[in-house]
Design a protein around this motif. Structure first.
Motif, mmCIF file in Angstrom:
data_model
loop_
_atom_site.group_PDB
_atom_site.id
_atom_site.type_symbol
_atom_site.label_atom_id
_atom_site.label_comp_id
_atom_site.label_asym_id
_atom_site.label_seq_id
_atom_site.Cartn_x
_atom_site.Cartn_y
_atom_site.Cartn_z
ATOM 1 N N UNK A 737 0.862 -1.183 0.000
ATOM 2 C CA UNK A 737 0.000 0.000 0.000
ATOM 3 C C UNK A 737 0.896 1.229 0.000
ATOM 4 N N UNK A 738 0.570 2.199 -0.844
ATOM 5 C CA UNK A 738 1.437 3.368 -0.999
ATOM 6 C C UNK A 738 0.667 4.647 -0.678
ATOM 7 N N UNK A 739 1.426 5.649 -0.231
ATOM 8 C CA UNK A 739 0.861 6.976 0.053
ATOM 9 C C UNK A 739 1.991 7.989 -0.145
ATOM 10 N N UNK A 740 2.129 8.509 -1.402
ATOM 11 C CA UNK A 740 3.205 9.427 -1.752
ATOM 12 C C UNK A 740 2.611 10.790 -2.125
ATOM 13 N N UNK A 741 3.296 11.842 -1.650
ATOM 14 C CA UNK A 741 2.974 13.219 -2.049
ATOM 15 C C UNK A 741 4.130 13.727 -2.890
ATOM 16 N N UNK A 742 3.849 14.078 -4.172
ATOM 17 C CA UNK A 742 4.878 14.467 -5.129
ATOM 18 C C UNK A 742 4.561 15.849 -5.698
ATOM 19 N N UNK A 743 5.626 16.558 -6.061
ATOM 20 C CA UNK A 743 5.411 17.792 -6.826
ATOM 21 C C UNK A 743 6.558 17.972 -7.804
ATOM 22 N N UNK A 744 6.255 18.544 -8.992
ATOM 23 C CA UNK A 744 7.243 18.718 -10.040
ATOM 24 C C UNK A 744 6.882 19.959 -10.846
ATOM 25 N N UNK A 745 7.877 20.492 -11.568
ATOM 26 C CA UNK A 745 7.682 21.705 -12.366
ATOM 27 C C UNK A 745 6.952 21.361 -13.657
ATOM 28 N N UNK A 746 5.936 22.207 -13.966
ATOM 29 C CA UNK A 746 5.200 21.998 -15.211
ATOM 30 C C UNK A 746 6.087 22.153 -16.429
ATOM 31 N N UNK A 766 2.758 29.088 -8.334
ATOM 32 C CA UNK A 766 3.872 29.719 -9.041
ATOM 33 C C UNK A 766 5.097 29.605 -8.170
ATOM 34 N N UNK A 767 6.066 28.875 -8.658
ATOM 35 C CA UNK A 767 7.292 28.687 -7.886
ATOM 36 C C UNK A 767 8.310 29.732 -8.271
ATOM 37 N N UNK A 768 9.500 29.628 -7.712
ATOM 38 C CA UNK A 768 10.584 30.551 -7.998
ATOM 39 C C UNK A 768 10.890 30.539 -9.482
ATOM 40 N N UNK A 769 11.293 31.700 -9.977
ATOM 41 C CA UNK A 769 11.638 31.802 -11.400
ATOM 42 C C UNK A 769 10.413 31.761 -12.270
ATOM 43 N N UNK A 770 9.254 32.125 -11.680
ATOM 44 C CA UNK A 770 7.989 32.168 -12.426
ATOM 45 C C UNK A 770 7.616 30.806 -12.990
ATOM 46 N N UNK A 771 8.190 29.736 -12.417
ATOM 47 C CA UNK A 771 7.814 28.384 -12.846
ATOM 48 C C UNK A 771 6.645 27.878 -12.020
ATOM 49 N N UNK A 772 5.829 27.106 -12.666
ATOM 50 C CA UNK A 772 4.660 26.565 -11.973
ATOM 51 C C UNK A 772 4.961 25.148 -11.516
ATOM 52 N N UNK A 773 4.658 24.856 -10.215
ATOM 53 C CA UNK A 773 4.914 23.528 -9.634
ATOM 54 C C UNK A 773 3.576 22.822 -9.454
ATOM 55 N N UNK A 774 3.523 21.576 -9.962
ATOM 56 C CA UNK A 774 2.312 20.778 -9.928
ATOM 57 C C UNK A 774 2.401 19.771 -8.768
ATOM 58 N N UNK A 775 1.320 19.658 -7.962
ATOM 59 C CA UNK A 775 1.279 18.778 -6.795
ATOM 60 C C UNK A 775 0.398 17.575 -7.090
ATOM 61 N N UNK A 776 0.957 16.353 -6.794
ATOM 62 C CA UNK A 776 0.247 15.109 -7.060
ATOM 63 C C UNK A 776 0.213 14.255 -5.800
#
Length: 843
Positions: A737-746, A766-776
């Motif tokens: 059974x898994x339970x992971x919280x991930x985020x990465x740059x779009x 909106x992350x640093x450098x005007x990059x957008x970070x996606x949360x999964x």
């Protein structure tokens, strides 16, 4: 012809004369019987009634001149003599089918009957004495001769046929039963003294004297001269001979009877007797330990029984003996000792006196081997041994004399020249004294308990009192080899006593060591839940301890292998401590320390600290069975790793780990890592190109991983891979059974990848450098993972960022205007008196 005819006529005349004489004689005897028979019966019965002190029952009484001619007889049929009055539950003295009282035929004419002989047939004679000393055999009135008495009992001969004699003394605890085929007692009576000669055939079916059983099943041919003193209650055997089992014994001595405690002093001797025949005669209580063996040879012995018996007392039994051309063969094996020559003495246990067996010398052969020495064994209950032995033996030829049920298929040569003195019982507290040398050459055997085979066993041992110095010991078992040198303390006591410990210091060397070859396979049985463990199934023996330095070129256990293994181990009270160890394994190096606690018997606790340096992570997973899980396997991983691991768990005695008990903390660093064909990662194909996800490379990954309650806990970390920069944290159970919280740059999501489910506004920031970070958020199982956008993680991230920014602003203002502002030196009083402080709301 004429002369022959005259001879025949003469013969006929003689035969006719004899026949006429016999007829006349029979007629005369018949007349005499009819004339005097009734009178004789009346006189004998009347005289018996005068002397009997107890009632007697008789079926019928008859007189005969023919049965015991030339004696006349009064015959009593179906005789029963009752117990005396006041004798309680005493049995009757006699039950007999027939009793004949014999006297001379001329007594019929003189009128004076002298009874000289008694013939008893098919009788049961019971002699009995109760705890208060009352008996059932004082049934005959004693008295002097009466003047003018018509019947006189001057018995000089007693015959017993097909009878049994029982004797039971309740107070003394003696119980005897003797079966008699035919016994004749001849003698003369002078007052209370009877001088008699005894001969016949009998068998001592039951012979219980006090607490001991001396019963014999073989019949005995007996002839003896005895003097019976009824007043003193003694039987003096002046000369006696016994023949039993085809061997002749001589007996002499004194035996008392009739008292609560009686004395005896008997001497029994035999010369050049067949030991095998004698063995059958010896009571089973003395031969139970030799039931699987057949002895042989010739024995000369003298046995003396002296002392009191009865009242829970037993006489002292001593013997001197010598054996010639002796042998001892095992009934189920071909093992046989032969050519035995021995002499010695034996003293049986009596009261507080311990038994004692001494061989002043012995020698013999066993197949191609031979032995000689001397032995003193005192107290078989708590044995004390004094042994001198020189032997050259082959193990396959003495296998049956080794501890039964422990080893089989023994072979090899044993050479010993030793002297040993000590006790096999801890309570005796006798210090061991030992010296000498023992060697084994090309030996081997199979352990019956688990079928393990030991071969190529060679050893050079030196005895030094309680210790055994091992100059050299080497062996092979399975695929493993071991060589050892060191010092074993208390080895003899450990082997022969249940409560004695063994401790040794040793240096152990092996070219190849497979743990499966030396682990106790029979130790797999474990107790049920909540049940105590069985110490007999433990990994380590209860009474063994050691300190050992180990060096091994190749070590394996299941799929794990290591080279150049070295370390120091100690075992105490079934707790194995590894002070330090190092090895080359998994293309890297491993070192550490640990404890394996097996005091619980049915299972063990392991705690260790391990350092791994530059190991191949793929081999790490493969050789440790992917750590019992099926999701992330060795085929998915590549790279090199360093780790500092603290590990604890419970394992069975088969070294099988209880997953629920595992607790671990690992500080990991993985370099040049690759994640190859990891199926759960393919679910990210909705965001990234599937081809890129087949082989994800990353340069360095550092993190601390924890395992508790069957769950792997991964704190927040960042992975910069060939595909993306990924941050995350989560948990993974042993049940996948898994339970992971991930985020990465779009910006790192494949440009040509069209997402079927565009991310909602609340699932990114909106992350640093005007990059957008996606949360999964990844949940479900490894086989069926579920991806969804993680809006809550975004909110938490923004709250944490705001709190951090507020903290930075507050710190900056304090530094500028508050207490943290750079102040002038303390000597500047005016500057130091300036007070300016801003209080901030912690919310």
């Amino acid at each position: 012809m004429q002369e022959s005819s005259r001879h025949n006529r003469r013969t006929i005349k003689i035969a006719a004369a004899i026949a006429a004489f016999l007829v006349i004689g029979l007629v005369v005897l018949g007349v005499v019987s009819l004339t005097y028979g009734d009178k004789a019966k009346q006189l004998v019965v009347a005289e018996i009634n005068k002397h009997l002190l107890v009632p007697a029952e008789v079926g019928e009484v008859e007189f005969t001149l023919f049965r015991n001619f030339p004696d006349a007889s009064v015959v009593f049929r179906q005789v029963a003599i009752k117990p005396p009055a006041g004798a309680g539950e005493a049995p009757g003295l006699l039950h007999a089918k027939g009793i004949s009282l014999r006297f001379g035929i001329f007594s019929l004419f003189t009128g004076e009957y002298r009874i000289r002989s008694v013939d008893i047939q098919e009788a049961s004679v019971t002699l009995w004495r109760d705890k208060d000393g009352r008996n059932n055999f004082e049934v005959w009135k004693k008295g002097g001769s009466e003047e003018g008495k018509k019947v006189d009992f001057d018995i000089q001969r007693v015959v017993l046929r097909k009878s049994k004699v029982y004797y039971r003394d309740v107070a003394a605890g003696n119980d005897l039963a003797v079966a008699i085929s035919y016994v004749t007692l001849k003698g003369k009576i002078s007052g209370a003294v009877v001088e008699a000669g005894l001969s016949g055939n009998l068998a001592a079916e039951r012979l219980l004297i006090g607490p001991d059983d001396y019963s014999l099943k073989e019949s005995i041919n007996l002839h003896a001269d005895v003097i019976l003193d009824q007043d003193a209650g003694t039987i003096n055997i002046t000369r006696a001979g016994l023949r039993a089992g085809g061997e002749d014994f001589s007996v002499s001595g004194l035996l008392s009877y009739g008292k609560r405690v009686n004395a005896t002093d008997l001497l029994i001797s035999v010369e050049q007797a067949d030991i095998e025949k004698l063995f059958i005669l010896i009571p089973e209580r003395f031969t139970a330990s030799l039931k699987d063996y057949r002895p042989g040879g010739r024995l000369t012995a003298e046995l003396r029984v002296k002392g009191n018996y009865g009242g829970k007392q037993s006489p002292l039994v001593t013997a001197g003996f010598s054996v010639k051309k002796g042998s001892l063969a095992h009934l189920q094996h071909k093992t046989r000792l032969s050519g035995i020559m021995a002499s010695g003495s034996y003293t049986a246990k009596t009261g507080i006196r311990a038994d004692r067996l001494e061989f002043t010398e012995f020698e013999g052969s066993a197949g191609r081997g031979n032995f000689r020495g001397k032995l003193l064994l005192e107290n078989s209950v708590r044995p004390k041994v004094n042994l001198t032995l020189s032997a050259s033996l082959f193990l396959d030829e003495i296998a049956a004399f080794m501890p039964e049920g422990q080893i089989t298929d023994a072979r090899g040569k044993l050479v010993a020249d030793i002297s040993y003195e000590g006790s096999f019982d801890a309570a005796a507290r006798v210090p061991e004294k030992a010296s000498g040398l023992v060697s084994l050459a090309d030996a081997g055997f199979v352990l019956v308990k688990d079928g393990r085979k030991l071969s190529d066993l060679n050893a050079e041992l030196e005895l030094r009192n309680g210790s055994v110095m091992i100059d050299r010991l080497s062996l092979k078992t399975g695929r493993s080899d071991l060589s050892l040198s060191g010092n074993f303390r208390n080895l003899a006591a450990f082997l022969f006593q249940k409560d004695q410990p063994l401790f040794f210091d040793a240096a152990i060397r092996s070219e190849r060591l497979c743990l499966e070859d030396i682990a106790p396979a029979s130790a797999a049985t474990t107790a049920g839940e909540g049940q105590p463990g069985n110490a007999a199934t433990a990994i380590f023996p209860e009474r063994v301890g050691f300190n050992a330095a180990i060096s091994c070129d190749l070590f394996t256990y299941r799929d794990f292998s290591a080279e150049k293994v070295s370390g120091r181990l100690s075992l105490d009270d079934r707790v194995l401590r590894v002070g330090s160890f190092s090895m080359k394994a998994m293309d890297g190096s491993v070192s550490g320390s640990g404890v394996l606690n097996n005091r619980y018997g049915s299972h063990a606790q392991v705690v260790c600290n391990v350092s791994l340096h530059d190991v191949d992570i793929q081999r790490l997973f493969r050789e440790f069975g992917d750590f019992g899980q099926t999701s992330l396997q060795s085929r998915h991983l590549k790279g090199r790793a360093d780790a500092e691991v603290q590990y604890g768990a419970t394992m069975s005695n088969r070294f099988e780990t209880d997953a629920a008990s595992v607790s671990a903390i690992a500080d990991l660093e993985i370099r040049d890592g690759e994640l190859v064909g990891f199926e759960p990662l393919q679910e990210l194909s909705r965001f990234l190109d599937a081809d890129e996800l087949m082989n994800v490379k990353f340069s360095t990954l550092k993190n601390r991983v924890e395992i508790a309650r069957k769950t792997v806990i991964i704190p927040e970390m960042e992975v910069k891979s060939s595909v993306m920069g990924l941050k995350g944290y989560g948990s993974h159970t042993f049940g996948n059974d898994i339970d992971y919280h991930l985020n990465l740059l779009l910006s790192e999501i494949g440009r040509n990848k069209k997402r079927r489910n565009p991310a909602p506004a609340g699932a990114s920031e909106i992350a640093e450098g005007a990059n957008t970070r996606l949360f999964l958020h990844l949940t479900g199982t490894v086989d069926q993972p579920v991806f969804r956008y993680d809006s809550q993680a975004v909110v938490k991230k923004m709250a944490d960022d705001f709190k951090n920014q507020k903290q930075e602003l507050r710190q900056a203002l304090r530094s500028e205007f508050g207490k943290d502002r750079n102040a002038p030196p303390p000597k500047d009083k005016k500057a130091s008196e300036v007070k300016f402080e801003i209080e901030w709301d912690e919310d």
